[in-house]
Design an enzyme around this catalytic site. Structure first.
Site, mmCIF file in Angstrom:
data_model
loop_
_atom_site.group_PDB
_atom_site.id
_atom_site.type_symbol
_atom_site.label_atom_id
_atom_site.label_comp_id
_atom_site.label_asym_id
_atom_site.label_seq_id
_atom_site.Cartn_x
_atom_site.Cartn_y
_atom_site.Cartn_z
ATOM 1 N N ASP A 526 -1.158 6.266 -0.112
ATOM 2 C CA ASP A 526 -2.191 6.467 -1.132
ATOM 3 C C ASP A 526 -1.472 6.736 -2.444
ATOM 4 O O ASP A 526 -0.366 6.245 -2.642
ATOM 5 C CB ASP A 526 -3.149 7.592 -0.726
ATOM 6 C CG ASP A 526 -4.561 7.389 -1.275
ATOM 7 O OD1 ASP A 526 -4.678 7.195 -2.500
ATOM 8 O OD2 ASP A 526 -5.529 7.430 -0.503
ATOM 9 N N HIS A 560 -0.971 3.697 -3.892
ATOM 10 C CA HIS A 560 -2.117 3.135 -4.608
ATOM 11 C C HIS A 560 -1.900 3.207 -6.114
ATOM 12 O O HIS A 560 -2.355 2.349 -6.853
ATOM 13 C CB HIS A 560 -3.402 3.864 -4.225
ATOM 14 C CG HIS A 560 -3.887 3.500 -2.854
ATOM 15 N ND1 HIS A 560 -5.038 4.023 -2.312
ATOM 16 C CD2 HIS A 560 -3.378 2.669 -1.915
ATOM 17 C CE1 HIS A 560 -5.209 3.524 -1.086
ATOM 18 N NE2 HIS A 560 -4.211 2.709 -0.832
#
Length: 786
Positions: A526, A560
């Site tokens: 993430d 991300h």
């Protein structure tokens, strides 16, 4: 003969070569609050020890201050004469006395304020002027004296006023450090200001010292000394003294080295507590939870180091305590248990809201002076907690995972490690504790316990934190999560999680103040480096921004986002400096995200020196539609991006403003720069300078105000257009470079677009320079090509 001619010419050249410019010298003259401390093993520091870091390479600082000196004995010992021997015209002499002049019992030092003290200061100033130097008078720094009600007590009598009067009569600059230091003490309060003084650190402080022992409220710690030096430098700039021209600038206009936050460092006794002495066994089979607890408890009694030597140490959750440095030696692997029953349910915080989750593998609550150090590794056994989406894996990997056990959702697209975990996924936000609810019935969560993944390293309401050197991997959820913490140093830490690991952010700084992140390496599933401050109403009610952080020299691989703010930023974020970072293979590079309903203000964000490759999405992204359906077409034109419908302003309206981004490169991205605000609250005051981006699309700017691009290269493959501006105003596009032969350089649409300037740009490299939407007057755009 020829040899002698060459030699003669060389000598002539040397004789007529202009003399090298000598550096400006700054002489510090004063007492122990300013002086050098030769024994660095002791915690006392003088502010002069930190002063030179605020100046450029053309300046040298000589610290002649000395412990125990007053205006009287500094001269009598010949110290002033030594300064005057070295002073040159144009040099600066900063003079600060008062602490020792007031000691009536010591005739060698005492100088009465209205007579000898005044005369001595006047003489110092006049003699410095006679040498052509620039004297500056400083009032003595305040002694930290609070009364029983926490109010300021008088600490220097008449002395500060005399300094002010001498400065006025002699027409020399005054830096009123007495008042500036007391403003700092008062801001921090009686308790908070203790950290500025050496005896309140390293175990010296006593709540009720027994005479003759006492706590030192005069002499600074390293933290206090640096803050005081910072105040002096700031006032030199504020008064615009000639010396201000030598203050060290940052890459951003109007920002200087003295603007950077100062971080209070953790420190520990040398006492060492080896976990093996408390029953720990490094066989990978023995559960060492109790041995860790006993070692940490014993160490916390007096402070020191808990040593985890080389070996494989299986354990359940580890809870830190104040004044403990958990040191994981090189070669040590701390493997957290994969039995979910070893983790109890607790009341904590999840994604910015009060929540019930499982206990973190490593945690600390309401602690002071803590550390995790060493070159060892922590493994969070995250695979037994995490769900996995089919789309994240290859077909072979997916089949292997399914055959290993676990459970699939109805669609067969998400795998869960247990039936309990799958059941939890079917109850939306079951973990959230309603605002104001004090008591929690944990029995209510038993059937979904496995779904409530913990963050791996959770620190809440802690102060004076050092995280250094170790590797932390395989996290159940967020990896490193300081919440409501102050003074954090994160140095040379590696965080590694599988790229398919959902919610496995590397670092989430949430509602934290004052910190340094440097030399780290992150490769996760993430966001990489993420700034947060709470979610929606709870975050706004908490109202504590993440502020005053330096983030530098850090690499982010898969993630991300490389450097991210949001989307849970309802308490705001400000005063964050990001320098010299590298992002490779992240979905987005610089990612600033929020949504309607969040609220919060993000401002004063400074980025200098970011290099990126293989960015799947945007190299630079400002987006107020995170996790929301994209806006639908509202009175849009066929060729333009959809317009956004305005909504009323309210407390949930977020704000992005005052960003400075410089010296960024990106080789490979879908979009170079995307700026997408909302009509009711534009993204404002963004400067992007000295940037080279290679991408599919160039610039998309929607609902923005005060956007300035200077010396920006957008080498996009899609060139119709290179620059897209919609419903935005006060846009300056200065010296834009782009792919030669572009179809269209700039398109401007939307009836709210105003004052768009394309300047210092070669428009002839494009087939068409500007295209206007149906509702846009040609007067809206000014083109000034080279």
């Amino acid at each position: 003969m020829k040899k002698y001619a060459v030699l003669l010419l060389s000598l002539i050249a040397l004789a007529f070569r202009p003399a090298e410019e000598k550096k400006v010298q700054v002489f510090l003259v004063g007492d122990s609050t300013m002086s050098e401390k030769p024994d660095r093993s002791k915690p006392e520091r003088g502010w002069g020890m930190y002063f030179d870091q605020f100046f450029d390479g053309e300046t040298t600082v000589q610290n002649h201050a000395m412990n125990g000196r007053s205006t009287r004995n500094f001269r009598h010992e010949g110290r002033w004469a030594k300064v005057m021997e070295q002073v040159r015209p144009g040099d600066w002499v900063l003079i600060q006395f008062g602490h020792n002049d007031s000691k009536k019992e010591d005739t060698a030092r005492y100088a009465a304020p209205q007579t000898d003290y005044r005369k001595n200061l006047t003489r110092y100033v006049q003699e410095a002027k006679q040498r052509g130097a620039n004297p500056v008078l400083l009032t003595p720094v305040g002694r930290r004296y609070f009364d029983e009600q926490g109010k300021r007590k008088d600490d220097h009598g008449e002395y500060p006023a005399v300094v002010r009067e001498v400065a006025k009569s002699q027409k020399v600059p005054l830096i009123d450090m007495h008042e500036k230091s007391w403003a700092l003490y008062s801001q921090l309060g009686e308790k908070g200001s203790r950290d500025l003084f050496w005896s309140y650190q390293n175990g010296y402080y006593q709540e009720n010292p027994v005479a003759p022992a006492k706590n030192d409220n005069t002499h600074f710690s390293a933290y206090g000394a640096e803050l005081i030096a910072q105040l002096v430098a700031q006032d030199i700039k504020k008064q615009n003294l000639g010396l201000a021209g030598h203050l060290k600038p940052l890459a951003f206009d109007g920002k200087y080295a003295f603007d950077l936050p100062v971080v209070l460092q953790a420190s520990f006794r040398a006492d060492t507590f080896n976990i093996t002495k408390f029953g720990a066994v490094a066989d990978g089979q023995t559960l060492n939870t109790e041995a860790f607890r006993k070692a940490i408890d014993a160490c916390s009694q007096q402070g020191g180091v808990v040593l985890v030597p080389r070996g494989l140490w299986l354990t359940g959750p580890v809870q830190l305590k104040s004044n403990v440095n958990l040191h994981v030696q090189r070669g040590a692997l701390v493997q957290f248990s994969n039995k979910l029953s070893d983790y109890k349910l607790i009341k904590t915080n999840w994604e910015g809201e009060d929540a019930v989750r499982n206990q973190s593998p490593i945690s600390g609550y309401d602690l002071v002076n803590i550390a995790i150090t060493g070159e060892g590794t922590f493994d969070g056994a995250g695979d037994v907690w995490r769900m996995v989406k089919k789309e994240k894996l290859s077909e072979g990997q997916w089949q292997k995972l399914v055959k290993s056990g676990g459970f699939l959702d109805e669609k067969g697209t998400t795998w869960y490690p247990t039936a309990n975990s799958l059941k939890g996924s079917l109850s939306p936000k079951i973990w959230v504790i309603p605002a104001g609810q004090a008591d929690v019935d944990f029995n209510r969560y038993t059937e979904v316990k496995d779904f409530l993944r913990p963050n791996m390293l959770s620190l809440q309401r802690c102060k004076q934190i050092l995280l250094e050197g170790f590797t932390i991997q395989n996290s159940p959820a967020w990896t490193i999560h300081p919440l409501l913490c102050d003074n954090i140093t994160l140095r040379n830490v590696t965080a590694k999680n599988p790229w398919y690991g959902q919610n496995t952010d590397a670092l989430d700084l949430e509602s934290c103040r004052n910190g340094l992140v440097e030399g780290c390496t992150f490769d996760v599933g993430d966001d990489g480096i993420c700034i947060k401050s709470g979610r929606d109403e709870q975050g706004r009610k908490r109202g504590i921004p993440t502020e005053n952080f330096i983030i530098r020299d850090t690499k982010v691989y898969h993630a991300h986002g490389g450097f991210v703010i949001g989307s849970e930023m309802s308490g705001g974020a400000r005063n964050i400096y990001v320098t010299n970072c590298t992002f490779m293979g992240t979905d987005v590079g610089l990612r600033f995200k929020t949504a309607r309903g969040r609220g919060g203000v993000v401002e004063n964000i400074f980025v200098d020196g970011v290099d990126m490759t293989d960015i799947a999405g945007e190299a630079i992204l400002f987006d107020m539609f995170y996790a929301a359906k994209d806006p639908v077409q509202v009175n849009g034109e066929a060729f333009s991006i959809p317009e956004i419908k305005a909504e009323p302003l309210n407390e949930g309206t977020p704000q992005f403003r005052s960003f400075r981004i410089k010296n960024v490169t990106c080789k490979g991205a879908n979009t170079g720069i995307l700026i997408r605000g909302v009509p009711e609250m534009n993204i404002k005051d963004i400067e992007i300078e000295n940037v080279v981006l290679e991408s599919k699309k160039g610039l998309v700017c929607q609902e923005a105000d005060g956007i300035r691009l200077k010396n920006v290269a957008l080498f996009s493959t899609e060139t119709k257009p290179v620059l897209e501006v919609q419903n935005s105003r006060n846009i300056v596009l200065d010296n834009i470079r782009y792919t030669s032969g572009a179809d269209l350089l700039l398109r401007v649409t939307g009836d709210r677009s105003k004052n768009v300037k394309l300047v210092n740009t070669n428009t002839k490299g494009a087939k068409e320079d500007v295209e206007f939407g149906k509702k846009v007057s040609k007067k809206v755009v000014t083109v000034s090509s080279r």
